[in-house]
Design an enzyme around this catalytic site. Structure first.
Site, short mmCIF file in Angstrom:
data_model
loop_
_atom_site.label_atom_id
_atom_site.label_comp_id
_atom_site.label_asym_id
_atom_site.label_seq_id
_atom_site.Cartn_x
_atom_site.Cartn_y
_atom_site.Cartn_z
N TYR A 105 -2.59 -15.58 18.21
CA TYR A 105 -1.57 -14.53 18.32
C TYR A 105 -0.68 -14.78 19.53
CZ TYR A 105 0.54 -9.99 19.25
OH TYR A 105 1.44 -8.99 19.52
N LYS B 241 3.39 -15.64 19.63
CA LYS B 241 4.34 -14.79 20.34
C LYS B 241 5.06 -15.57 21.45
CE LYS B 241 4.21 -10.83 18.24
NZ LYS B 241 5.43 -10.27 17.61
#
Length: 286
Positions: free
Chosen positions: A151, A155
């Site tokens: 994740y 990002k």
């Protein structure tokens, strides 16, 4: 008939999330809001019933769905879009060693490639309006916390990409904002289906600690999604460009990232997700 009021399209507007809060704030400020979700029935009632909100079905992983959304906006605005907010995204709470590569690729499809597909598709409307693209990244782009690496990496990639795209869009008259989002109180973790660690994992001994990361404790004491959305709307309306920090303790976190030596910053990160200490405790129990 084309609308004369300013317009904004926001992805991922299901009830209880950042997208829905952003849509509500912009609706209250008089914008025509295109509130999108894969399933529009999941939009909160205050958006579904508002006169200046158009609900659109939009799967950001589908080129056909994106194209249909573009046509829907064109019909309402006469071929312009003032603001595109790429908010859709997903998480994955697993160590890198236990993350299937194909699952990681699917996460990148949603968190990185979908925003690119969206601004490519809506570029003619944004250029016509001399508009603004907003890409919602995360403080995780700057803080490499363990057990959530795919994740954070996705990002971080979005943040870097957004800042790069800004240089390409500026000559076309389109402004770019890269949101670095710190903790915000949402319903994300109440809906999150955790990823299970395999019994063969080297981290299986701290599986409860790993699962705990996705139970919402990182949002403890966080500001509300409405407070966050109000801050973001103000930044967009005042003409901000580039990186904008928003969320709980955003200013403090920003300065810690920039001012602390790497060794001290690593200590701060480890204090939030103390994987080394947890591994040592598991080793002693064993």
């Amino acid at each position: 008939m084309a609308l004369s009021r300013r317009s904004v399209l926001i992805t991922g507007c299901s009830a209880g999330g950042i997208g829905a809060a952003l849509a509500s704030v912009f609706q209250e400020r008089g914008y025509h809001v295109f509130a999108t979700a894969r399933n529009p029935s999941k939009l909160p009632p205050n958006l579904s019933d508002a006169a200046n909100v158009t609900s659109l079905t939009l799967d950001v992983l589908s080129s056909e769905s994106i194209a249909a959304a573009v046509e829907g906006v064109k019909r309402e605005t006469g071929g312009k879009l003032d603001i595109l907010i790429n908010n859709s995204g997903a998480g994955m709470c697993l160590p890198a060693l236990d993350t299937p590569i194909e699952d990681g690729k699917r996460l990148f499809d949603l968190n990185l490639w979908a925003p690119l597909a969206m601004f490519q598709a809506f570029a003619p409307l944004l250029i016509e309006a001399k508009g603004c693209v907003v890409n919602n990244s995360s403080a995780g782009a700057y803080s490499p916390m363990a057990l959530n690496s795919k994740y954070w990496i996705s990002k971080a990639a979005l943040a870097a990409a957004s800042e790069t795209w800004s240089h390409e869009l500026q000559p076309l008259g389109v402004r770019t904002v890269t949101l670095i989002t710190c903790a915000v109180k949402t319903e994300f973790f109440t809906k999150y289906q955790r990823d299970e660690l395999p019994a063969s994992s080297r981290y299986y001994g701290i599986r409860d600690f790993n699962y705990g990361i996705s139970d919402g404790w990182l949002q403890a004491g966080a500001i509300s999604s409405r407070q966050y959305a109000t801050k973001v709307a103000k930044e967009i309306e005042k003409g901000s460009t580039g990186i904008v920090w928003a969320g709980t303790h955003a200013l403090l976190f920003r300065f810690l990232c920039w001012l602390l030596p790497q060794s001290l910053f690593d200590m701060v990160v480890e204090s939030v997700v103390p994987i080394s200490a947890e591994m040592e405790k598991a080793k002693q129990k064993k």
